[in-house]
Design an enzyme around this catalytic site. Sequence first.
Site, PDB file in Angstrom:
ATOM      1  N   HIS A 161       6.444  -0.021  22.022  1.00  0.00           N
ATOM      2  CA  HIS A 161       8.008  -0.799  21.595  1.00  0.00           C
ATOM      3  C   HIS A 161       8.726  -0.056  22.604  1.00  0.00           C
ATOM      4  CE1 HIS A 161       6.516  -2.598  17.933  1.00  0.00           C
ATOM      5  NE2 HIS A 161       6.093  -1.416  17.482  1.00  0.00           N
ATOM      6  N   ASP A 192       4.121  -0.881  10.126  1.00  0.00           N
ATOM      7  CA  ASP A 192       3.231  -2.163  10.464  1.00  0.00           C
ATOM      8  C   ASP A 192       2.280  -2.591   9.121  1.00  0.00           C
ATOM      9  OD1 ASP A 192       3.593  -3.529  12.977  1.00  0.00           O
ATOM     10  OD2 ASP A 192       3.262  -1.607  13.904  1.00  0.00           O
TER      11      ASP A 192
HETATM   12  C1  3PY Z   1       4.545   1.993  12.333  1.00  0.00           C
HETATM   13  O1  3PY Z   1       4.910   2.516  11.195  1.00  0.00           O
HETATM   14  O2  3PY Z   1       4.156   0.906  12.472  1.00  0.00           O
HETATM   15  C2  3PY Z   1       4.185   3.005  13.316  1.00  0.00           C
HETATM   16  O3  3PY Z   1       3.718   2.556  14.386  1.00  0.00           O
HETATM   17  C3  3PY Z   1       4.990   4.147  13.330  1.00  0.00           C
HETATM   18  O4  3PY Z   1       4.404   5.151  14.259  1.00  0.00           O
HETATM   19 MG    MG Z   2       3.320   0.360  14.433  1.00  0.00          MG
END
Ligand code: 3PY
Ligand code: MG
Length: 253
Positions: free
Chosen positions: A45, A173
């Site tokens: 990101h 995610d």
């Molecule tokens: C998420 O929480 O998706 C991440 O990639 C955090 O590192």
């Molecule tokens: Mg992530």
Amino acid sequence: MSAPFRERLRRGDRLVGTLLGLPSPELAEIAADAGFDWLFIDMEHGALEARDVLRMVQAVREPAACLVRIPETSEMWIKKALDTGAAGIIVPHVNGAEDAARAVHWSKYPPEGGRSVGFSRANRYGVRFRENVGTANAETVVVAQVEHIDGVRAIEAILAVPGVDAVFIGPYDLSASLNKTGRLEEREVQDAIRAVAAACARARIPVGIFSGGAAGALQAIEAGYTLICVGVDSGLYAEAAAGIVRALKPRNP
Ligand code: 3PY
Ligand code: MG
């Protein structure tokens, strides 16, 4: 001199890191000097380019180590990340054994894998080429991020892939994959997180997680997590800056 980062990780040392997404070698240096064991340098990101990552890795002194989260699992990104001399990679969205095996393959020189050989900072531009080729496979860290319900369901197979040194749970995610985006407290999300952590414990593979602050990180440590990432550079600055403004200009909206 402390043990190589991979050894510390695999033997279950508590390793506390922080996430860096801003293209700043100075911030990387400050974080390492503050005592973080490792830095999560995020190319997935944000806008970090390979040159930014190189400069950040150059700014970090031992015993702090850099793990670079690559944007996707491909030979090109793995090669570029490891060529900076980073201790290893964090591989996002590992949803099955095949993803994990591909990441390990491109991270290791032959005969263990297919990593391309070239002069780079990792071997001090060729000056320490033989030394690096001799030690790189044993020292390069591969962390698989499990952050989708498909990865949770495939966790046993992912953990069985030789060369996966640790699993790092991506709670955000993972929550999105359950249609509960950002709602980490929901039972389904927490159950999935616990299932991954339990599988890692059974397989004796270190498990890590991201936490926004120290309180959450402490809970994770108590639950057995050893690879801890706390906070994001921009968020830490934003919080500190807002705190000052709140204290000195209390009537500011
Ligand atoms: C998420 O929480 O998706 C991440 O990639 C955090 O590192
Ligand atoms: Mg992530």
